[in-house]
Design an enzyme around this catalytic site. Structure first.
Site, PDB file in Angstrom:
ATOM      1  N   PRO A   2       0.825  -1.208   0.000  1.00 50.07           N
ATOM      2  CA  PRO A   2       0.000   0.000   0.000  1.00 50.07           C
ATOM      3  C   PRO A   2       0.862   1.262   0.000  1.00 50.07           C
ATOM      4  CG  PRO A   2      -0.766  -1.564   1.644  1.00 50.07           C
ATOM      5  CD  PRO A   2       0.545  -2.076   1.147  1.00 50.07           C
ATOM      6  N   GLU A   3       0.422   2.252  -0.776  1.00 47.60           N
ATOM      7  CA  GLU A   3       1.143   3.524  -0.789  1.00 47.60           C
ATOM      8  C   GLU A   3       0.626   4.404   0.346  1.00 47.60           C
ATOM      9  OE1 GLU A   3       2.340   5.152  -4.451  1.00 47.60           O
ATOM     10  OE2 GLU A   3       2.043   3.287  -5.570  1.00 47.60           O
ATOM     11  N   LYS A  51       4.519   5.081   5.024  1.00 52.04           N
ATOM     12  CA  LYS A  51       3.857   3.781   5.039  1.00 52.04           C
ATOM     13  C   LYS A  51       3.771   3.204   6.449  1.00 52.04           C
ATOM     14  CE  LYS A  51       5.287   2.955   0.291  1.00 52.04           C
ATOM     15  NZ  LYS A  51       5.872   2.042  -0.707  1.00 52.04           N
ATOM     16  N   ARG A 120      14.380   8.509  10.652  1.00 52.81           N
ATOM     17  CA  ARG A 120      14.944   7.793   9.504  1.00 52.81           C
ATOM     18  C   ARG A 120      14.106   7.952   8.241  1.00 52.81           C
ATOM     19  NH1 ARG A 120      15.551   3.725  13.630  1.00 52.81           N
ATOM     20  NH2 ARG A 120      13.801   2.526  12.796  1.00 52.81           N
ATOM     21  N   ARG A 257      12.006  -3.374  -8.712  1.00 54.59           N
ATOM     22  CA  ARG A 257      10.621  -2.938  -8.911  1.00 54.59           C
ATOM     23  C   ARG A 257      10.401  -2.595 -10.384  1.00 54.59           C
ATOM     24  NH1 ARG A 257       7.982  -1.369  -4.294  1.00 54.59           N
ATOM     25  NH2 ARG A 257       6.145  -1.602  -5.640  1.00 54.59           N
TER      26      ARG A 257
END
Length: 268
Positions: A2-3, A51, A120, A257
């Site tokens: 999921p974005e 995310k 981070r 990807r």
């Protein structure tokens, strides 16, 4: 995976359904060992960053969830049925409950540990406190492809494969352009577009990136049929004709990807 807009939708949903109320917390699977400590506690608020999803309970207790590739929340009105499958966490409020299955992370953190995780992460276009200058500093010095940098969550949070493909197309940026070759004007346009597109995604739950003149109605074409929904220019349209120039959409692999772009509209 999921974005970011999906996590922000979940944060808003959980905020609306649970915030300010004592909740039941269970781990039918048994792997979320902090459930017993949280059971009966007041759910204070929910937030998302990229995310990552956060459930704040007060008393220095925050549940951190990262869905990863297979994680999913299933929402239901109360009373809930018996848990089915491997439910990592069950959360039940006054009117609704949610079951979490298959996340990469479901853990109890302190506020300091939450800040360590956030430190981070790159700026999130969907957060009011986002500082796009932080991302620009990294991108403008990098030899890496801009398509790779947009997917690096330490550079920019919440952008996934669909949004990165679409925003680069919409601004005619070749995906393999080195970050340091991206102009400041291009970056500001990309960032502003991500804020707008992803905010619309939070509202609708879809990824729609096609401008009005390229909509199915305007072009007299069939709507896109895809399990992800939404109208897009290049994402998962490999080999199909570009909606703008007619050139077949190209695909390749970049850092594991799939990459999608139009060689005509995004020429080097």
């Amino acid at each position: 995976m999921p974005e970011g807009h999906i996590l922000h939708r979940l944060a808003r949903l959980h905020q609306r359904r649970f915030a300010g109320n004592p909740v039941e917390v269970r781990s039918p699977q048994g792997r979320f060992t902090a459930a017993e400590e949280l059971d009966g506690a007041t759910f204070e608020r929910a937030e998302a960053h990229g995310k990552h999803l956060w459930h704040f309970y007060g008393g220095d207790r925050v549940v951190h969830v990262h869905l990863g590739l297979y994680g999913k929340f299933t929402e239901s009105p109360v009373p809930l049925e018996r848990p089915r499958g491997k439910v990592r966490m069950r959360l039940v409020g006054p009117t609704h409950g949610t079951d979490l299955r298959g996340p990469v992370a479901c853990e109890l953190l302190t506020l300091d540990e939450v800040e360590e995780v956030r430190a981070r992460l790159g700026p999130d276009p969907l957060r009011q406190d986002a500082d796009p200058e932080r991302a620009w500093e990294r991108i403008s010095r990098s030899r890496s492809a801009v398509a790779a940098l947009l997917m690096d969550q330490t550079v920019l949070s919440g952008v996934g494969n669909a949004y990165r493909a679409e925003v680069l197309f919409r601004h005619s940026v070749p995906p393999r352009l080195p970050g340091r070759s991206l102009s400041r004007k291009q970056w500001e346009a990309v960032w502003g577009d991500l804020v707008e597109l992803m905010s619309e995604g939070v509202r609708t739950g879809r990824i729609d990136t096609v401008r009005g003149e390229h909509s199915p109605e305007a072009m007299g074409r069939q709507p896109r049929r895809d399990r992800h929904g939404g109208e897009v220019y290049v994402y998962r349209r490999g080999g199909a004709a570009c909606l703008v120039c007619g050139t077949p959409i190209s695909t390749a692999e970049l850092q594991g990807r799939n990459l999608y772009w139009c060689p005509g509209c995004q020429a080097d």
